[in-house]
Design a protein around this motif. Structure first.
Motif, PDB file in Angstrom:
ATOM      1  N   PRO A  28       8.477  -8.544   0.162  1.00  0.00           N
ATOM      2  CA  PRO A  28       7.596  -7.410   0.046  1.00  0.00           C
ATOM      3  C   PRO A  28       7.867  -6.938  -1.239  1.00  0.00           C
ATOM      4  O   PRO A  28       8.995  -6.689  -1.912  1.00  0.00           O
ATOM      5  N   GLY A  29       6.927  -6.414  -1.825  1.00  0.00           N
ATOM      6  CA  GLY A  29       6.948  -5.683  -3.332  1.00  0.00           C
ATOM      7  C   GLY A  29       7.011  -6.771  -4.604  1.00  0.00           C
ATOM      8  O   GLY A  29       6.887  -6.096  -5.586  1.00  0.00           O
ATOM      9  N   GLU A  30       7.237  -7.987  -4.351  1.00  0.00           N
ATOM     10  CA  GLU A  30       7.042  -8.689  -5.472  1.00  0.00           C
ATOM     11  C   GLU A  30       5.878  -9.245  -6.120  1.00  0.00           C
ATOM     12  O   GLU A  30       5.043  -9.237  -5.546  1.00  0.00           O
ATOM     13  N   ALA A  31       6.180  -9.651  -7.340  1.00  0.00           N
ATOM     14  CA  ALA A  31       5.172 -10.210  -8.067  1.00  0.00           C
ATOM     15  C   ALA A  31       5.688 -11.618  -8.272  1.00  0.00           C
ATOM     16  O   ALA A  31       6.696 -11.716  -9.109  1.00  0.00           O
ATOM     17  N   VAL A  32       5.079 -12.816  -7.964  1.00  0.00           N
ATOM     18  CA  VAL A  32       5.535 -14.234  -8.134  1.00  0.00           C
ATOM     19  C   VAL A  32       4.469 -14.759  -8.978  1.00  0.00           C
ATOM     20  O   VAL A  32       3.166 -14.742  -8.797  1.00  0.00           O
ATOM     21  N   ALA A  33       4.819 -15.471  -9.927  1.00  0.00           N
ATOM     22  CA  ALA A  33       3.880 -16.224 -10.756  1.00  0.00           C
ATOM     23  C   ALA A  33       3.854 -17.912 -10.368  1.00  0.00           C
ATOM     24  O   ALA A  33       5.103 -18.268 -10.006  1.00  0.00           O
ATOM     25  N   ILE A  34       2.863 -18.513 -10.338  1.00  0.00           N
ATOM     26  CA  ILE A  34       2.738 -19.699 -10.142  1.00  0.00           C
ATOM     27  C   ILE A  34       2.194 -20.524 -11.324  1.00  0.00           C
ATOM     28  O   ILE A  34       1.058 -20.081 -11.849  1.00  0.00           O
ATOM     29  N   ILE A  35       3.102 -21.368 -12.076  1.00  0.00           N
ATOM     30  CA  ILE A  35       2.452 -22.022 -13.403  1.00  0.00           C
ATOM     31  C   ILE A  35       2.487 -23.330 -13.294  1.00  0.00           C
ATOM     32  O   ILE A  35       3.012 -23.952 -12.277  1.00  0.00           O
ATOM     33  N   GLY A  36       1.819 -24.061 -14.166  1.00  0.00           N
ATOM     34  CA  GLY A  36       1.764 -25.629 -14.140  1.00  0.00           C
ATOM     35  C   GLY A  36       0.525 -25.856 -14.714  1.00  0.00           C
ATOM     36  O   GLY A  36      -0.480 -25.040 -15.099  1.00  0.00           O
ATOM     37  N   ALA A  37       0.438 -27.343 -15.128  1.00  0.00           N
ATOM     38  CA  ALA A  37      -0.731 -27.615 -16.047  1.00  0.00           C
ATOM     39  C   ALA A  37      -1.957 -27.895 -15.204  1.00  0.00           C
ATOM     40  O   ALA A  37      -1.924 -27.760 -14.007  1.00  0.00           O
ATOM     41  N   GLY A  39      -4.470 -29.288 -12.880  1.00  0.00           N
ATOM     42  CA  GLY A  39      -4.621 -30.368 -11.694  1.00  0.00           C
ATOM     43  C   GLY A  39      -3.261 -30.335 -11.029  1.00  0.00           C
ATOM     44  O   GLY A  39      -2.868 -31.145 -10.369  1.00  0.00           O
ATOM     45  N   ALA A  40      -2.272 -29.385 -11.399  1.00  0.00           N
ATOM     46  CA  ALA A  40      -0.796 -29.383 -10.912  1.00  0.00           C
ATOM     47  C   ALA A  40      -0.893 -29.082  -9.340  1.00  0.00           C
ATOM     48  O   ALA A  40      -0.083 -29.336  -8.571  1.00  0.00           O
ATOM     49  N   GLY A  41      -2.154 -28.369  -9.003  1.00  0.00           N
ATOM     50  CA  GLY A  41      -2.153 -28.076  -7.538  1.00  0.00           C
ATOM     51  C   GLY A  41      -2.074 -26.384  -7.262  1.00  0.00           C
ATOM     52  O   GLY A  41      -2.182 -26.032  -6.020  1.00  0.00           O
ATOM     53  N   LYS A  42      -2.237 -25.743  -8.330  1.00  0.00           N
ATOM     54  CA  LYS A  42      -2.198 -24.382  -8.115  1.00  0.00           C
ATOM     55  C   LYS A  42      -3.053 -23.663  -7.294  1.00  0.00           C
ATOM     56  O   LYS A  42      -3.060 -22.795  -6.473  1.00  0.00           O
ATOM     57  N   THR A  43      -4.541 -24.056  -7.497  1.00  0.00           N
ATOM     58  CA  THR A  43      -5.591 -23.581  -7.141  1.00  0.00           C
ATOM     59  C   THR A  43      -5.443 -24.067  -5.546  1.00  0.00           C
ATOM     60  O   THR A  43      -5.875 -23.312  -4.555  1.00  0.00           O
ATOM     61  N   THR A  44      -5.316 -25.320  -5.396  1.00  0.00           N
ATOM     62  CA  THR A  44      -5.314 -25.830  -4.061  1.00  0.00           C
ATOM     63  C   THR A  44      -4.242 -25.117  -3.102  1.00  0.00           C
ATOM     64  O   THR A  44      -4.611 -24.740  -1.862  1.00  0.00           O
ATOM     65  N   CYS A 206       7.019 -23.198 -10.766  1.00  0.00           N
ATOM     66  CA  CYS A 206       6.282 -24.224 -11.483  1.00  0.00           C
ATOM     67  C   CYS A 206       6.034 -25.325 -10.636  1.00  0.00           C
ATOM     68  O   CYS A 206       6.782 -25.766  -9.758  1.00  0.00           O
ATOM     69  N   MET A 207       4.595 -25.850 -10.701  1.00  0.00           N
ATOM     70  CA  MET A 207       4.081 -27.028 -10.028  1.00  0.00           C
ATOM     71  C   MET A 207       3.657 -28.066 -11.165  1.00  0.00           C
ATOM     72  O   MET A 207       3.354 -27.904 -12.148  1.00  0.00           O
ATOM     73  N   MET A 208       3.908 -29.295 -10.619  1.00  0.00           N
ATOM     74  CA  MET A 208       3.592 -30.543 -11.233  1.00  0.00           C
ATOM     75  C   MET A 208       3.167 -31.438 -10.033  1.00  0.00           C
ATOM     76  O   MET A 208       3.966 -31.864  -8.983  1.00  0.00           O
ATOM     77  N   GLU A 209       2.048 -31.994 -10.237  1.00  0.00           N
ATOM     78  CA  GLU A 209       1.365 -33.100  -9.416  1.00  0.00           C
ATOM     79  C   GLU A 209       1.672 -32.952  -7.834  1.00  0.00           C
ATOM     80  O   GLU A 209       2.220 -33.474  -7.144  1.00  0.00           O
TER      81      GLU A 209
END
Ligand code: ATP
Length: 234
Positions: A28-37, A39-44, A206-209
């Motif tokens: 609760p209250g956090e801001a979390v970032a998802i990074i990655g190149a 096609g890493a799967g972020k949108t998915t 961070c995401m990859m593949e």
């Protein structure tokens, strides 16, 4: 209890597996970032959490409730809103009409009225009667954020909100993030720009593949660790 958690989340496009057991959480209250190149799967991952892509029950828990089998409308009704990649405005509708569309799924009590959104992004108030087609990319992105906020979500998922925008416009858009948090929402921000992600987030994945390769707070992650998690260890 976490606001949101995923547990071994998987996703497929036909025979293609795009996510392999993703575990993330948002407090609760956090801001979390998802990074990655690319096609890493972020949108998915965002689409799976938001119910646009269906996942198995039990893999997504929001405010203590399993939402993995709910459709997108039901997920929104539970208090989770998404700013999709590409903004997706209705071009023939005005700024104000596009914002009002955000109220159809849910209008919980909360801080985000039309006036509050015009206060957050004053240019939208000035252009409230302009059609979506007359807006710059940055203004369209502001409408997309406002349209998600107006339902007064507990969690806002933002997919690449800086994509294709000039640095000065990106700065204006990211300036809204602290105000959104102060008003009570938590955020997940998908971002290809690592510097921007580290600036805005309390915690970063961070995401990859299709897998999470690194998790940490901006002050504890080294450039080398991020590089390896982003591109793979060569
Ligand atoms: P980007 O920054 O390009 O949006 P991303 O990290 O968000 O990248 P995704 O868009 O989630 O990545 O894509 C993950 C994988 O799934 C990629 O290999 C992509 O080609 C594949 N993929 C995405 N959408 C589809 C689809 N509709 N059909 C088939 N494969 C898809």
């Amino acid at each position: 209890m976490s606001l949101l958690s995923t547990h071994g989340l998987t996703a497929h496009y036909g025979d293609f597996q795009a996510l392999f057991g993703v575990d993330i959480r948002v407090e609760p209250g956090e801001a979390v970032a998802i990074i990655g190149a690319n096609g890493a799967g972020k949108t998915t991952l965002m689409r799976s959490i938001a119910g646009v892509l269906r996942s198995a029950p039990g893999e997504v828990v929001f405010r203590g409730r399993e939402i993995g089998a709910l459709d997108a409308a039901a997920v929104m009704g539970a208090g989770l809103a998404m700013v999709p990649e590409g903004r997706r405005l209705f071009p023939s509708l005005s700024v104000e009409e596009n914002l009002q569309i955000g109220c159809y799924g849910r209008k919980a009590p909360g801080p985000w009225s039309l006036d509050a959104i015009y206060d957050l992004f004053p240019i939208l108030g000035e252009r409230r009667h302009a059609p979506g087609t007359a807006l710059s990319g940055g203004q369209q992105q502001m409408v997309a954020i406002g349209r998600a906020l107006i339902s007064n979500p507990d969690l806002l998922l933002c997919d690449e909100i800086s994509l294709g925008l000039a640095p000065v416009v990106i700065r204006d858009i990211y300036a809204a993030v602290p105000r959104i948090r102060e008003a009570g929402a938590s955020l997940v921000v998908v971002e290809q720009d690592i510097g921007q992600a580290l600036k805005v987030a309390d915690r970063v994945y961070c995401m990859m593949e299709g897998r999470v390769t690194l998790e940490g707070t901006p002050d504890t992650l080294s450039r080398e660790a991020i590089h390896d998690a982003y591109f793979g260890v060569s």
